[in-house]
Write a protein that holds these residues in place. Structure first.
Motif, PDB file in Angstrom:
ATOM      1  N   LYS A  16       0.848  -1.190   0.000  1.00  0.00           N
ATOM      2  CA  LYS A  16       0.000   0.000   0.000  1.00  0.00           C
ATOM      3  C   LYS A  16       0.879   1.234   0.000  1.00  0.00           C
ATOM      4  O   LYS A  16       2.043   1.174   0.376  1.00  0.00           O
ATOM      5  N   VAL A  17       0.289   2.365  -0.380  1.00  0.00           N
ATOM      6  CA  VAL A  17       1.053   3.612  -0.444  1.00  0.00           C
ATOM      7  C   VAL A  17       1.723   3.949   0.895  1.00  0.00           C
ATOM      8  O   VAL A  17       2.917   4.241   0.928  1.00  0.00           O
ATOM      9  N   PRO A  18       0.995   3.894   2.036  1.00  0.00           N
ATOM     10  CA  PRO A  18       1.659   4.256   3.296  1.00  0.00           C
ATOM     11  C   PRO A  18       2.876   3.393   3.580  1.00  0.00           C
ATOM     12  O   PRO A  18       3.891   3.901   4.077  1.00  0.00           O
ATOM     13  N   LEU A  75       4.824   1.981   1.367  1.00  0.00           N
ATOM     14  CA  LEU A  75       5.894   2.425   0.466  1.00  0.00           C
ATOM     15  C   LEU A  75       6.600   3.639   1.050  1.00  0.00           C
ATOM     16  O   LEU A  75       7.831   3.701   1.142  1.00  0.00           O
ATOM     17  N   MET A  76       5.787   4.621   1.469  1.00  0.00           N
ATOM     18  CA  MET A  76       6.349   5.858   2.003  1.00  0.00           C
ATOM     19  C   MET A  76       7.151   5.570   3.265  1.00  0.00           C
ATOM     20  O   MET A  76       8.230   6.135   3.473  1.00  0.00           O
ATOM     21  N   ASP A 130      -1.100   8.721   4.503  1.00  0.00           N
ATOM     22  CA  ASP A 130      -0.376   8.166   3.357  1.00  0.00           C
ATOM     23  C   ASP A 130       1.133   8.398   3.451  1.00  0.00           C
ATOM     24  O   ASP A 130       1.908   7.792   2.724  1.00  0.00           O
ATOM     25  N   GLN A 167      -6.776   5.206  -3.234  1.00  0.00           N
ATOM     26  CA  GLN A 167      -6.072   6.455  -2.971  1.00  0.00           C
ATOM     27  C   GLN A 167      -5.581   7.011  -4.296  1.00  0.00           C
ATOM     28  O   GLN A 167      -5.633   6.327  -5.312  1.00  0.00           O
ATOM     29  N   PRO A 208      -0.515  -0.090  -5.541  1.00  0.00           N
ATOM     30  CA  PRO A 208      -0.432   0.199  -4.106  1.00  0.00           C
ATOM     31  C   PRO A 208      -1.515   1.178  -3.662  1.00  0.00           C
ATOM     32  O   PRO A 208      -1.810   1.266  -2.483  1.00  0.00           O
TER      33      PRO A 208
END
Lengths: 368, 499
Positions: free
Chosen positions: A17-19, A21-22, A76, B365, B417
């Motif tokens: 998920k994006v979070p 990745l960050m 995020d 998202q 993602p």
């Protein structure tokens, strides 16, 4: 907010998920950040905290203004990353308003005015760095020599607050210059390159990063380590960093061969300034870089070319931020021309030719 | 044998372990069967029975209509209660004409004695395959006979048998290859005979060791029928990708694989051919994997077509609607079912009841352009750019980026993602493209008709004018001849036609 579950497949998803990745990118930056804080003391910690907290604040403010879901957007992790990246490129003892103002510019003007995550054409941290450099050249080039935590020269807690919030001047004993800046000044004074380099440059020292410079850019090796972690975790492709570093090294090597007294070699360029940070953390920002591998190779090479030109013949000792912004502007064009070839089609989109019948097995030759 | 690879693809977690080692078990006949007359791509079958008719197992219920169609047969002995619209396994549960059969208690055998199919010629074999109602059993449900017909026309030399089964959860083909390899090989032999082709290649993903070993042992003549193992990677089982894996060639856009000299059929289709031609049993049952986290007793079942999904679930221990999401087919490309009161049809390879934990997906998202979707797209498209355009209704823009070439495999949405439902966008975009094409054809036709009407009117006017001129000339001539002849005698008929 109405949530409609899509009916189309796939009905199973991979867990990334994006979070997360960050979070991994932030994690990869932790060693270089900690080293910067160790090297430049508590004022550097102030700068990092100010940037990260104000990034969350400005992001939250914008999200509130447009009535998006606050928790979802803040979670995020992109704001934290932008704040941290900007902090790492600032002078470590920067006054508070540089940190807060710069972060505000990055988040509001660099990202949210375009519609938030994924919409910005330019890398927000680089945009803010360039804006600050143009608007406040003095503050943005006031460097300090390393004064590690717990060393006698290091400012204590009270002093660190004065430095950050009250604009205390850097004591003469601690004022320093970056390698790029020093060498440029020496060259401008008419010194030959070997003398200029000899006085300040040791590859090992630059690699470890025990030198004056931006908060988190000095330690080439720790940034490389973080970059390798991102490659290993499949967060970034090798294409951009490798093409960027290789092109820069190649350019430096070619010019050094042509005239060693005027042009520094590959190690000097790779280990100085924002190159390592940019290679793995800035150029690989997916939002502002091309989507295909071929495009990424071109993007990295173009950035390297610009960095080399600005550093060597331009008016600024360091050119990474300018180079990144210029290449960011080219990204849509690169994406337009570098598309993958579609299945069953030529590069131009025409159907692939059918094989000639003579090449077929004998049984098919009699085909009507 | 040299094998090749294809672009992109993903490795979803397989989740086959729960049903992989469960032998195929026959599902008991339910009290009622709901046999839709359309279980295939193409025209629906035309009913040949009506309410009250007694039917024998294998008896024709509906006859194929048109070039692309397939007949439908009764899976069991019983009485037709009615032929009416009934929900089909489709995301909107679209009603289709369905024969409802009350199943009798005593059941005769479905199999019939038939003449030795290995003596029949290609045309007869093709006709029998069509008459048995066999369609692509991998889920595409394209009539097998039509595909064989195209392959015969193009004199195909290689028959590829798809044992990939790259969808998670599904193990029906795996079990078939392990338990009924001999029958599959005979089915392949018959298809080769029908095609007059030289060789067949059975392609199995390398996560199915037992199936590979079994088929390899059975393939005694590897120059004719050979089993090869390919790396496990979704969508290996997609026709275009598998053809590329075997031949190294891409099927050119707009062409059929038969033009490259290859045709592909599923292992389950080969088995259906065997059953139809050797045992005389038309396609009235299939192997279905019932799986998913919400199924207490998953199974590989041999199910009579027309059995309700709810019967299947109950048989496998699922309490009334005790699942989060119900799917027919695999979870990558399978379809969502709004409820379980729909029948199992020829293309239902799996019934998957997912639990809440398996379906948990965070909210979509914004796209961060990470371009993972570009890397995994087997069609070589830019899913992120397509979705961006479709989102703002720029359907033409999406079309020019190759939306039509999307095979809807879902690899892009799987890796995303940001959890963007990319395939949903593409379905919508394709729908719009199709609607536009229909609209454009309509406009074209209207313009054509209008132009031809204009031409017709013009011709009529011209004819009228000519006639008037002629009349005038005649009148003038008469006048000149007779001097004082009365004008009333001039002919009054006129040539106006109805429109």
């Amino acid at each position: 907010m109405i949530v409609i579950t899509p009916q189309a497949g796939p009905h199973v998803r991979n867990p990334g998920k994006v979070p997360s990745l960050m979070a991994k990118v932030v994690l990869a930056l932790v060693p270089a950040t900690l080293f910067g804080i160790y090297l430049f003391g508590l004022p550097a910690l102030n700068t990092v905290l100010l940037c990260v907290v104000s990034a969350l604040f400005f992001e939250g403010l914008c999200v509130r203004l447009v009535n998006k879901r606050l928790g979802l957007v803040l979670a995020d992790g992109s704001a934290v990353l932008t704040g941290l990246l900007l902090a790492l490129t600032l002078p470590p003892w920067a006054p508070w308003w540089i940190a807060v103002g710069g972060t505000g510019f990055a988040i509001v003007v660099g990202k949210q005015v375009y519609g938030g995550l994924g919409q910005n054409p330019f890398n927000p941290a680089m945009l803010a760095r360039v804006a600050l450099l143009l608007a406040f050249p003095l503050q943005m080039t006031t460097w300090v020599a390393p004064a590690p935590l717990f060393s006698p020269a290091a400012p204590d807690f009270a002093q660190s607050l004065t430095i950050t919030f009250n604009g205390a001047a850097v004591p003469d004993s601690l004022s320093g210059a970056t390698l790029l800046g020093q060498v440029k000044t020496d060259l401008d004074r008419g010194l030959a390159l070997p003398q200029a380099l000899g006085a300040h440059f040791s590859p090992l020292g630059q690699g470890i990063g025990y030198a004056a410079g931006s908060l988190g850019e000095t330690s080439t090796l720790l940034l490389l380590l973080g970059g390798l972690y991102l490659l290993w975790q499949n967060i970034i492709n090798w294409h951009t960093p490798v093409s960027f570093l290789a092109t820069l090294a190649l350019l430096a090597w070619v010019f050094q061969q042509l005239d060693p007294t005027s042009y520094a070699g590959p190690l000097y360029h790779l280990s100085s300034g924002a190159v390592m940070l940019a290679a793995f953390f800035i150029l690989t920002d997916p939002v502002t870089s091309p989507a295909t591998r071929a495009g990424q190779l071109l993007f990295g090479a173009g950035c390297a070319l610009l960095v080399y030109i600005i550093r060597t013949w331009g008016g600024y000792p360091e050119g990474v931020a300018f180079a990144v912004l210029l290449m960011n502007a080219l990204t849509p064009l690169v994406d337009h021309y570098f598309k993958p070839r579609q299945y069953g089609r030529t590069r131009r989109g025409k159907p692939l030719p059918l094989p000639p019948l003579e090449k077929m097995a004998p049984s098919r030759r009699g085909r009507p | 044998m040299k094998l090749f690879t294809f672009r992109g693809g993903v490795h979803p977690s397989e989740r086959k372990e729960r049903t992989r080692d469960l032998p195929i078990e026959p599902m008991p006949l339910p009290r009622r069967l709901y046999v839709p007359l359309q279980q295939h791509i193409g025209e629906p079958a035309v009913p040949r029975v009506s309410a009250g008719d007694r039917v024998q197992p294998g008896q024709l219920l509906g006859e194929g209509a048109g070039r692309i169609s397939a007949p439908v047969h009764a899976p069991a002995h019983g009485r037709v209660l009615e032929v009416r619209d009934f929900a089909s396994p489709h995301p909107a549960a679209l009603p289709v004409a369905t024969a409802v059969i009350e199943v009798a208690d005593q059941q005769p055998s479905v199999c019939r004695a038939v003449e030795d199919p290995f003596r029949l010629d290609g045309d007869t074999l093709a006709r029998r395959i069509r008459e048995a109602g066999i369609v692509g059993m991998g889920g595409a449900t394209f009539p097998a006979a039509v595909k064989l017909g195209m392959a015969r026309r193009d004199r195909v030399e290689t028959l590829i048998i798809n044992g990939g089964e790259c969808e998670p959860y599904l193990t029906c083909d795996d079990r078939l290859m392990r338990e009924r390899g001999e029958e599959i090989l005979q089915g392949i032999e018959l298809m080769l005979r029908c095609l007059d082709a030289e060789r067949a290649v059975i392609v199995v993903e390398d996560n199915k060791d037992a199936a590979l070993a079994n088929l390899r042992a059975l393939c005694t003549e590897p120059d004719r029928i050979r089993t090869v193992s390919v790396p496990t990677r979704y969508p290996q089982g997609s026709q275009k990708q598998m053809i590329q894996s075997v031949t190294g060639r891409e099927v050119p856009a707009g062409s059929h694989s038969t033009e490259l000299g290859v045709v592909m059929h599923n292992v389950a289709t080969a088995f259906a051919v065997f059953e139809a031609l050797v045992r005389g049993k038309p396609l009235t049952s299939r192997i279905v994997t019932v799986g998913g986290g919400a199924v207490p007793r998953p199974a590989n079942l041999e199910v009579p077509l027309g059995t309700l999904v709810s019967d299947l679930l109950r048989y496998c221990g699922v309490e009334e609607d005790d699942y989060e999401r119900l799917l027919v087919g695999g979870p990558m490309m399978g379809q969502w079912l709004p409820h379980a009161q729909v029948p199992v049809v020829k293309g239902s390879s799996g019934i998957i009841a997912l639990s809440e934990a398996e379906t948990r997906v965070s909210l979509p998202q914004p796209c961060i352009r990470c371009s993972r979707c570009v890397e995994v797209c087997p069609a070589g498209l830019l899913p992120l750019e397509l979705a961006k355009r479709i989102r703002k209704e720029d359907i033409d823009g999406a079309g020019s980026l190759g939306l039509k070439d999307c095979i809807a495999c879902g690899s892009c949405a799987y890796v995303c993602p940001s959890k963007i439902p990319l395939v949903q966008y593409f379905h919508y975009g394709k729908g719009q493209l199709q609607a536009r094409a229909v609209q454009a054809r309509k406009l074209e036709r209207t313009a054509e008709l209008a132009a031809s009407k204009e031409r017709r009117v013009e011709e009529m006017e011209k004819a009228k004018a000519e006639q008037a001129a002629r009349r005038k000339a005649e009148a003038a001539a008469k006048k000149a001849a007779a001097g004082t002849a009365p004008a009333e005698n001039a002919p009054k008929s006129c040539a106006i036609e109805g429109d």
